[in-house]
Design an enzyme around this catalytic site. Structure first.
Site, mmCIF file in Angstrom:
data_model
loop_
_atom_site.group_PDB
_atom_site.id
_atom_site.type_symbol
_atom_site.label_atom_id
_atom_site.label_comp_id
_atom_site.label_asym_id
_atom_site.label_seq_id
_atom_site.Cartn_x
_atom_site.Cartn_y
_atom_site.Cartn_z
ATOM 1 N N SER A 66 0.791 -1.240 0.000
ATOM 2 C CA SER A 66 0.000 0.000 0.000
ATOM 3 C C SER A 66 0.820 1.285 0.000
ATOM 4 C CB SER A 66 -0.958 0.016 1.191
ATOM 5 O OG SER A 66 -2.011 -0.849 0.910
ATOM 6 N N LYS A 69 0.190 3.319 -2.984
ATOM 7 C CA LYS A 69 -0.998 4.179 -3.119
ATOM 8 C C LYS A 69 -0.621 5.664 -3.147
ATOM 9 C CE LYS A 69 -3.921 0.738 -0.786
ATOM 10 N NZ LYS A 69 -4.566 0.335 0.476
ATOM 11 N N TYR A 193 -4.431 -2.840 -9.833
ATOM 12 C CA TYR A 193 -4.186 -2.518 -8.416
ATOM 13 C C TYR A 193 -3.243 -3.549 -7.760
ATOM 14 C CZ TYR A 193 -5.277 -2.354 -3.406
ATOM 15 O OH TYR A 193 -5.184 -2.329 -2.043
ATOM 16 N N TYR A 241 -4.211 3.788 8.144
ATOM 17 C CA TYR A 241 -5.534 3.200 8.423
ATOM 18 C C TYR A 241 -6.056 3.663 9.774
ATOM 19 C CZ TYR A 241 -3.680 0.379 4.651
ATOM 20 O OH TYR A 241 -3.110 -0.017 3.486
ATOM 21 N N VAL A 259 1.230 -3.564 3.876
ATOM 22 C CA VAL A 259 1.229 -4.833 4.618
ATOM 23 C C VAL A 259 2.472 -5.682 4.349
ATOM 24 C CG1 VAL A 259 -1.256 -5.109 5.042
ATOM 25 C CG2 VAL A 259 -0.262 -5.983 2.920
HETATM 26 N N1 GLU Z 1 -2.476 -5.388 -1.636
HETATM 27 C C1 GLU Z 1 -2.939 -5.229 -0.281
HETATM 28 C C2 GLU Z 1 -4.444 -5.356 -0.240
HETATM 29 O O1 GLU Z 1 -5.077 -4.799 -1.070
HETATM 30 C C3 GLU Z 1 -2.495 -3.906 0.224
HETATM 31 C C4 GLU Z 1 -2.918 -3.628 1.651
HETATM 32 C C5 GLU Z 1 -1.859 -2.885 2.450
HETATM 33 O O2 GLU Z 1 -0.691 -2.875 2.079
HETATM 34 O O3 GLU Z 1 -2.204 -2.308 3.481
HETATM 35 O O4 GLU Z 1 -5.002 -6.015 0.572
#
Ligand code: GLU
Length: 310
Positions: A66, A69, A193, A241, A259
């Site tokens: 993430s 992003k 994504y 988050y 993650v």
């Molecule tokens: N590819 C992971 C998902 O969509 C990314 C989540 C993350 O890194 O927090 O679940």
């Protein structure tokens, strides 16, 4: 603070991380990530025109997940401008990264671009008028330009692993589709994504890629100064988050976690810091990475809320 002192701080933080018995827990819902050894740690500080300082496993590539992003948001804002905000909000979610509850309550308009639903919409926006492979190429181009490094790649095995098991993300995408907030079929947007999340970088590469957000004079100029301020504000309020408030309290700097255990943190006007430790805390953010950033900011005084160490 001179470089020798800063390097000594990084060495101490790294030794503390390796000595800490509670490493957190690696993400287990993506099979490829579940197999990663939690006993790894790296940290890197990049500053424009000055040597990059690193410690730990700083040459090991990890899945940025993430953290990607941030780059996709910068790209989407570049092409769509403020029209992106018609489809995505700018408020902290207070919910888990893959939560469906808010999306249901708010009728398919995700709270912010850093929770999964918001990032799926942002990727969908980058996909407009392009084939998935072209959109992915432009995301990868942006990251390589930001890092000034062509040796950055996507791990297709990690992406495939998530395509096979990403049921919650498929559910989010279908829910967005049902509200008219996805312009492409779920498998096309999610394919893009998942591949963007599967970009792999070393800590040093990630720290370099964050330099454009420092606003430093000789950092790569990929977005305007006003946009840098806005992206940093979103990282501060939404980048971790439902642990975003905790990160702001402990570290006091804009950051974005993934993650895979990576965290990119921006010290405005000064540096870009990447840390990586695969074990996660209860929010899904790197446990030792967060602790390391807290130590670093305590020892340097780096913070947007004040500027002196005790
Ligand atoms: N590819 C992971 C998902 O969509 C990314 C989540 C993350 O890194 O927090 O679940």
């Amino acid at each position: 603070m001179d470089d020798a002192r800063l390097q000594a701080i990084l060495e101490q933080i790294t030794a503390d991380a390796f000595a800490e018995p509670d490493k957190g827990r690696v993400a287990n819902y993506i099979p490829q990530l579940a197999a990663i050894d939690a006993n790894q740690f790296a940290i890197a500080i990049a500053r424009p025109g000055r040597p990059t300082l690193t410690a730990g496993n700083a040459d090991t590539r990890f899945s940025i997940q993430s953290v990607s992003k941030v780059f996709t948001l910068a790209l989407a804002l570049g092409t769509l401008g403020d029209r992106l905000w018609e489809r995505v909000g700018r408020e902290p979610s207070g919910q888990a990264f893959d939560s469906m509850v808010l999306l249901e309550q708010e009728k398919g308009r995700p709270r912010n671009p850093f929770i999964n639903a918001g990032a799926i919409v942002t990727t969908d926006a980058v996909l407009s008028g392009a084939e998935p492979r072209e959109a992915l190429a432009s995301i990868l181009r942006f990251v390589r330009d930001a890092a000034a490094d062509e040796d950055i790649h996507i791990n297709d095995t990690v992406a495939a692993s998530e395509i096979a098991t990403g049921h919650r993300n498929f559910a989010l995408a279908h829910y967005l589709l049902s509200h008219g907030n996805l312009m492409h079929p779920a498998d096309l947007t999610l394919g893009t994504y998942f591949h963007q999340c599967a970009i792999e970088m070393t800590c040093a590469q990630l720290a370099h890629a964050g330099l454009f957000l420092t606003g430093c004079e000789n950092a790569p100029r990929l977005v305007s100064h006003s946009r840098i301020r806005r992206i940093n504000a979103l990282m501060m309020t939404c980048g971790h988050y439902d642990g975003s408030g905790d990160y702001a309290y402990r570290v006091g700097l804009p950051g974005k976690s993934g993650v895979g255990g990576g965290i990119l943190t921006i010290v405005p006007g000064r540096a870009s810091v990447a840390v990586w430790a695969p074990g996660l805390n209860r929010y899904g953010n790197s446990k030792l990475g967060t602790e390391a950033m807290q130590s670093l900011t305590d020892l340097t005084g780096w913070s947007v809320f004040g500027a002196a160490p005790d």
